[in-house]
Motif scaffolding. Structure first.
Motif, PDB file in Angstrom:
ATOM      1  N   ARG A   1       1.062  -1.210   0.216  1.00  0.00           N
ATOM      2  CA  ARG A   1       0.001   0.122  -0.005  1.00  0.00           C
ATOM      3  C   ARG A   1       0.958   1.176   0.101  1.00  0.00           C
ATOM      4  O   ARG A   1       0.479   2.055  -0.889  1.00  0.00           O
ATOM      5  N   PHE A   2       1.882   1.511   0.952  1.00  0.00           N
ATOM      6  CA  PHE A   2       2.795   2.523   0.879  1.00  0.00           C
ATOM      7  C   PHE A   2       3.382   2.458  -0.462  1.00  0.00           C
ATOM      8  O   PHE A   2       3.662   3.777  -0.865  1.00  0.00           O
ATOM      9  N   SER A   3       3.802   1.640  -1.019  1.00  0.00           N
ATOM     10  CA  SER A   3       4.643   1.657  -2.368  1.00  0.00           C
ATOM     11  C   SER A   3       3.838   2.164  -3.327  1.00  0.00           C
ATOM     12  O   SER A   3       3.946   3.260  -4.309  1.00  0.00           O
TER      13      SER A   3
ATOM     14  N   ASP B   1       0.894   3.875  -2.923  1.00  0.00           N
ATOM     15  CA  ASP B   1       0.441   5.249  -2.699  1.00  0.00           C
ATOM     16  C   ASP B   1       1.322   6.323  -2.948  1.00  0.00           C
ATOM     17  O   ASP B   1       1.176   7.430  -3.357  1.00  0.00           O
ATOM     18  N   ASN B   2       2.728   5.874  -2.995  1.00  0.00           N
ATOM     19  CA  ASN B   2       3.924   6.862  -3.206  1.00  0.00           C
ATOM     20  C   ASN B   2       4.502   6.536  -4.736  1.00  0.00           C
ATOM     21  O   ASN B   2       5.696   6.983  -4.916  1.00  0.00           O
TER      22      ASN B   2
ATOM     23  N   TYR C   1      10.188   7.004  -2.362  1.00  0.00           N
ATOM     24  CA  TYR C   1      10.147   7.367  -1.163  1.00  0.00           C
ATOM     25  C   TYR C   1      10.021   8.636  -0.821  1.00  0.00           C
ATOM     26  O   TYR C   1      10.698   9.641  -1.529  1.00  0.00           O
TER      27      TYR C   1
END
Length: 175
Positions: A144-146, A148-149, A153
């Motif tokens: 999800r983090f990857s 979303d971004n 980073y």
């Protein structure tokens, strides 16, 4: 690897054997292992495998965990597609290499065959006194983090604090 993982998580059919193991280790465990072993005056062994070892999970266990978290639909496993899938990925990658193009998808998918190797991590586990976290415990948040971004980073600018600049320039606190 995260991009390959993202591609696999989008596929409704996986050309993998569901009970094969996937050996993924969190970066913080690798960093801690590297730091702690290199600090030792005389490590017990000359070689340590930074691996999930016997704690490696199967593709089925992993896809179930991500599916339950809402990160993917449960895929169908069709290992018979492994050969044609690998051939297609290799053909696309070679075509792109010759044309000078580099596409994320082909590069990501090339990592898939390397996911099927599991190493014995008993030496590093004994040295650190702990095993690495199971991939299923952080796979969905990482995915999800990857996503979303956009696989970057989200770096923030360095704070423009005058005291920090003084320390950097003088090399001592209270300058």
């Amino acid at each position: 690897m995260v991009q390959a993982f993202h591609v696999l998580a989008q596929m409704p059919v996986l050309p993998l054997r569901p009970h094969d193991k996937i050996d993924i280790v969190p970066a913080n465990y690798v960093g801690k292992s590297d730091r702690e072993i290199h600090k030792k005056e005389a490590p017990v062994h000359g070689i340590y495998h930074l691996s999930s070892g016997t704690g490696s999970q199967t593709y089925h266990e992993l896809t179930d965990a991500i599916s339950q978290a809402g990160g993917m639909l449960k895929p169908m496993f069709l290992p018979s597609l492994g050969g044609p899938f690998s051939s297609t990925v290799n053909w696309v990658a070679e075509s792109q290499r010759r044309s000078g193009l580099r596409r994320l998808t082909a590069e990501s998918l090339l990592a898939i065959p390397r996911l099927n190797t599991v190493f014995d991590n008993s030496r590093v586990v004994a040295e650190l006194g702990e095993a690495p976290a199971k991939f299923s415990t952080y796979a969905y948040p990482l995915l999800r983090f990857s996503r979303d971004n956009k696989f970057r980073y989200p770096a923030k600018p360095w704070p423009s604090d005058a005291s920090a600049e003084k320390i950097a320039v003088s090399g001592r606190i209270g300058a």
